[in-house]
Write an enzyme that holds these catalytic residues in place. Structure first.
Site, mmCIF file in Angstrom:
data_model
loop_
_atom_site.group_PDB
_atom_site.id
_atom_site.type_symbol
_atom_site.label_atom_id
_atom_site.label_comp_id
_atom_site.label_asym_id
_atom_site.label_seq_id
_atom_site.Cartn_x
_atom_site.Cartn_y
_atom_site.Cartn_z
ATOM 1 N N TYR A 1 -1.758 -1.200 10.134
ATOM 2 C CA TYR A 1 -1.878 -1.458 8.697
ATOM 3 C C TYR A 1 -0.605 -1.035 7.959
ATOM 4 O O TYR A 1 0.000 -1.828 7.211
ATOM 5 C CB TYR A 1 -3.100 -0.709 8.145
ATOM 6 C CG TYR A 1 -3.336 -0.935 6.672
ATOM 7 C CD1 TYR A 1 -3.822 -2.153 6.211
ATOM 8 C CD2 TYR A 1 -3.076 0.073 5.745
ATOM 9 C CE1 TYR A 1 -4.030 -2.373 4.859
ATOM 10 C CE2 TYR A 1 -3.294 -0.131 4.390
ATOM 11 C CZ TYR A 1 -3.765 -1.353 3.954
ATOM 12 O OH TYR A 1 -3.970 -1.562 2.609
ATOM 13 N N SER B 1 0.847 -1.198 0.000
ATOM 14 C CA SER B 1 0.000 0.000 0.000
ATOM 15 C C SER B 1 0.878 1.242 0.000
ATOM 16 O O SER B 1 1.940 1.268 0.628
ATOM 17 C CB SER B 1 -0.877 -0.003 1.245
ATOM 18 O OG SER B 1 -1.475 1.252 1.421
HETATM 19 N N1 LIG Z 1 -8.731 -0.694 -1.348
HETATM 20 C C1 LIG Z 1 -7.656 0.080 -1.190
HETATM 21 O O1 LIG Z 1 -7.745 1.319 -1.193
HETATM 22 C C2 LIG Z 1 -6.302 -0.544 -1.020
HETATM 23 C C3 LIG Z 1 -5.197 0.313 -1.047
HETATM 24 C C4 LIG Z 1 -3.935 -0.214 -0.888
HETATM 25 C C5 LIG Z 1 -3.769 -1.571 -0.725
HETATM 26 N N2 LIG Z 1 -4.858 -2.389 -0.683
HETATM 27 C C6 LIG Z 1 -4.631 -3.811 -0.493
HETATM 28 O O2 LIG Z 1 -5.209 -4.517 -1.554
HETATM 29 C C7 LIG Z 1 -5.510 -5.836 -1.119
HETATM 30 C C8 LIG Z 1 -6.935 -6.164 -1.523
HETATM 31 O O3 LIG Z 1 -7.802 -5.298 -0.833
HETATM 32 P P1 LIG Z 1 -9.198 -4.799 -1.413
HETATM 33 O O4 LIG Z 1 -9.214 -3.339 -1.270
HETATM 34 O O5 LIG Z 1 -9.452 -5.420 -2.708
HETATM 35 O O6 LIG Z 1 -10.149 -5.341 -0.263
HETATM 36 P P2 LIG Z 1 -11.300 -6.429 -0.233
HETATM 37 O O7 LIG Z 1 -12.276 -6.211 -1.317
HETATM 38 O O8 LIG Z 1 -11.778 -6.433 1.181
HETATM 39 O O9 LIG Z 1 -10.528 -7.777 -0.549
HETATM 40 C C9 LIG Z 1 -9.745 -8.415 0.399
HETATM 41 C C10 LIG Z 1 -9.570 -9.837 -0.078
HETATM 42 O O10 LIG Z 1 -8.686 -10.509 0.814
HETATM 43 C C11 LIG Z 1 -9.306 -11.726 1.210
HETATM 44 N N3 LIG Z 1 -8.823 -12.106 2.527
HETATM 45 C C12 LIG Z 1 -8.801 -11.339 3.638
HETATM 46 N N4 LIG Z 1 -8.297 -12.044 4.663
HETATM 47 C C13 LIG Z 1 -8.000 -13.266 4.166
HETATM 48 C C14 LIG Z 1 -7.460 -14.445 4.731
HETATM 49 N N5 LIG Z 1 -7.126 -14.507 6.026
HETATM 50 N N6 LIG Z 1 -7.265 -15.516 3.938
HETATM 51 C C15 LIG Z 1 -7.620 -15.484 2.631
HETATM 52 N N7 LIG Z 1 -8.140 -14.391 2.036
HETATM 53 C C16 LIG Z 1 -8.327 -13.311 2.809
HETATM 54 C C17 LIG Z 1 -10.799 -11.442 1.186
HETATM 55 O O11 LIG Z 1 -11.554 -12.615 1.000
HETATM 56 P P3 LIG Z 1 -12.373 -13.399 2.104
HETATM 57 O O12 LIG Z 1 -12.887 -12.400 3.087
HETATM 58 O O13 LIG Z 1 -13.421 -14.061 1.280
HETATM 59 O O14 LIG Z 1 -11.411 -14.365 2.684
HETATM 60 C C18 LIG Z 1 -10.887 -10.599 -0.073
HETATM 61 O O15 LIG Z 1 -10.924 -11.441 -1.219
HETATM 62 C C19 LIG Z 1 -5.277 -5.858 0.395
HETATM 63 O O16 LIG Z 1 -4.013 -6.435 0.640
HETATM 64 C C20 LIG Z 1 -5.256 -4.402 0.759
HETATM 65 O O17 LIG Z 1 -4.491 -4.136 1.904
HETATM 66 C C21 LIG Z 1 -6.127 -1.911 -0.828
#
Ligand SMILES: NC(=O)c1ccc[n+]([C@@H]2O[C@H](COP(=O)([O-])OP(=O)(O)OC[C@H]3O[C@@H](n4cnc5c(N)ncnc54)[C@H](OP(=O)(O)O)[C@@H]3O)[C@@H](O)[C@H]2O)c1
Length: 258
Positions: free
Chosen positions: A152, A139
């Site tokens: 985080y 991130s």
């Molecule tokens: N959205 C943003 O602004 C942003 C910015 C920077 C970085 N990120 C990063 O991008 C990545 C994806 O995030 P997102 O924004 O797409 O959020 P999201 O829609 O909440 O997706 C998170 C994904 O991770 C999975 N997950 C969470 N805990 C898990 C576990 N213990 N085992 C297996 N799967 C797990 C969830 O699936 P289940 O709940 O079905 O397991 C879901 O598929 C994350 O690493 C996040 O930190 C996001």
């Protein structure tokens, strides 16, 4: 236009948000994609979009022993992996500097140890590819110290060091290690945020940037640049960040607990 095609791919965190958008994008370009998360129903629904090119592998990336078994289950689905994107992650903010160790552990378990477990599960199959790529989603928040992001941001900064170190370890090998650092993306993870998110992008736009960065052979894929450049500048001159930006963002006015 250049695109990732005909590859064997594993994406964790594929049930929603960035991981799901990337899976759909890669599947539409004739890649074979194994999708993982804890939510098998959501993954099976995703599989409906391309039943022959998507395989479901339900797993919790925080479970060390179960992730060893995931390595074997992966081997039952494919002979090799060309690309792994460790996207699974979570976010918990530390409101009022509670320093709740259990919350920090949950965040590190998913965002840091989840990636370690995923790499361990995938390495034998990455070894079977001629030009393997292991990418993990960090991130931009790890570039400077954001208020409330102690857990985080630290988990993502630790991930950055881990990837640098793995990259050094495999520097004589063809394995490419990529650090993806998005800004704010509109996903279930950020929909709960109660603050303004500058330059918010869609998950589909994020997936496009990730593919573009992978195709260009980037080691670090930062986006959007209009956010990453100022943050990197402020990370370098952190006195400016602490003097002018952080005081506007922090909600803490006293060290006494209210
Ligand atoms: N959205 C943003 O602004 C942003 C910015 C920077 C970085 N990120 C990063 O991008 C990545 C994806 O995030 P997102 O924004 O797409 O959020 P999201 O829609 O909440 O997706 C998170 C994904 O991770 C999975 N997950 C969470 N805990 C898990 C576990 N213990 N085992 C297996 N799967 C797990 C969830 O699936 P289940 O709940 O079905 O397991 C879901 O598929 C994350 O690493 C996040 O930190 C996001």
């Amino acid at each position: 236009m250049a695109a990732i095609r005909d590859k064997s791919v594993w994406i964790t965190g594929a049930s929603s948000g960035i991981g799901r958008a990337l899976a759909l994008r890669l599947v539409s370009q004739n890649n074979f994609v194994i999708v993982s998360s804890r939510n098998a129903d959501a993954l099976r629904q995703l599989q409906q979009s391309a039943p022959t090119r998507i395989r479901v592998l339900e797993c919790d990336v925080t479970q060390d022993e179960a992730m060893d078994a995931v390595g074997h289950r992966l081997a039952g689905l494919t002979d090799n992996l060309d690309l792994v994107v460790a996207c699974a992650g979570t976010c918990e903010y530390d409101d009022g500097l509670q320093l709740d160790a259990a919350s920090y552990r949950r965040v590190f378990d998913a965002n840091f140890f989840g990636v370690v477990n995923s790499l361990r599960a995938a390495l034998p199959l990455l070894a079977g590819s001629r030009a393997p790529v292991f990418a993990a989603v960090g991130s931009l928040s790890s570039v400077v110290g954001f208020p409330r992001a102690e857990a985080y941001g630290a988990s993502k900064a630790a991930l950055g060091y881990f990837l640098d170190s793995v990259r050094a370890d495999v520097s004589r090998l063809p394995l490419r290690v990529v650090h993806i650092r998005p800004g704010f993306i509109d996903t279930p993870l950020t929909r709960a945020n109660d603050f303004q998110m500058p330059l918010l992008m869609t998950a589909e736009e994020a997936a496009e940037r990730i593919e573009h960065g992978l195709l260009r052979g980037r080691r670090v894929i930062d986006f959007p640049l209009r956010l990453s450049w100022p943050l990197r500048f402020l990370g370098f001159f952190d006195a400016l960040w602490l003097r002018y930006c952080a005081p506007r963002l922090t909600r803490i006015r006293s060290l006494r607990k209210s």
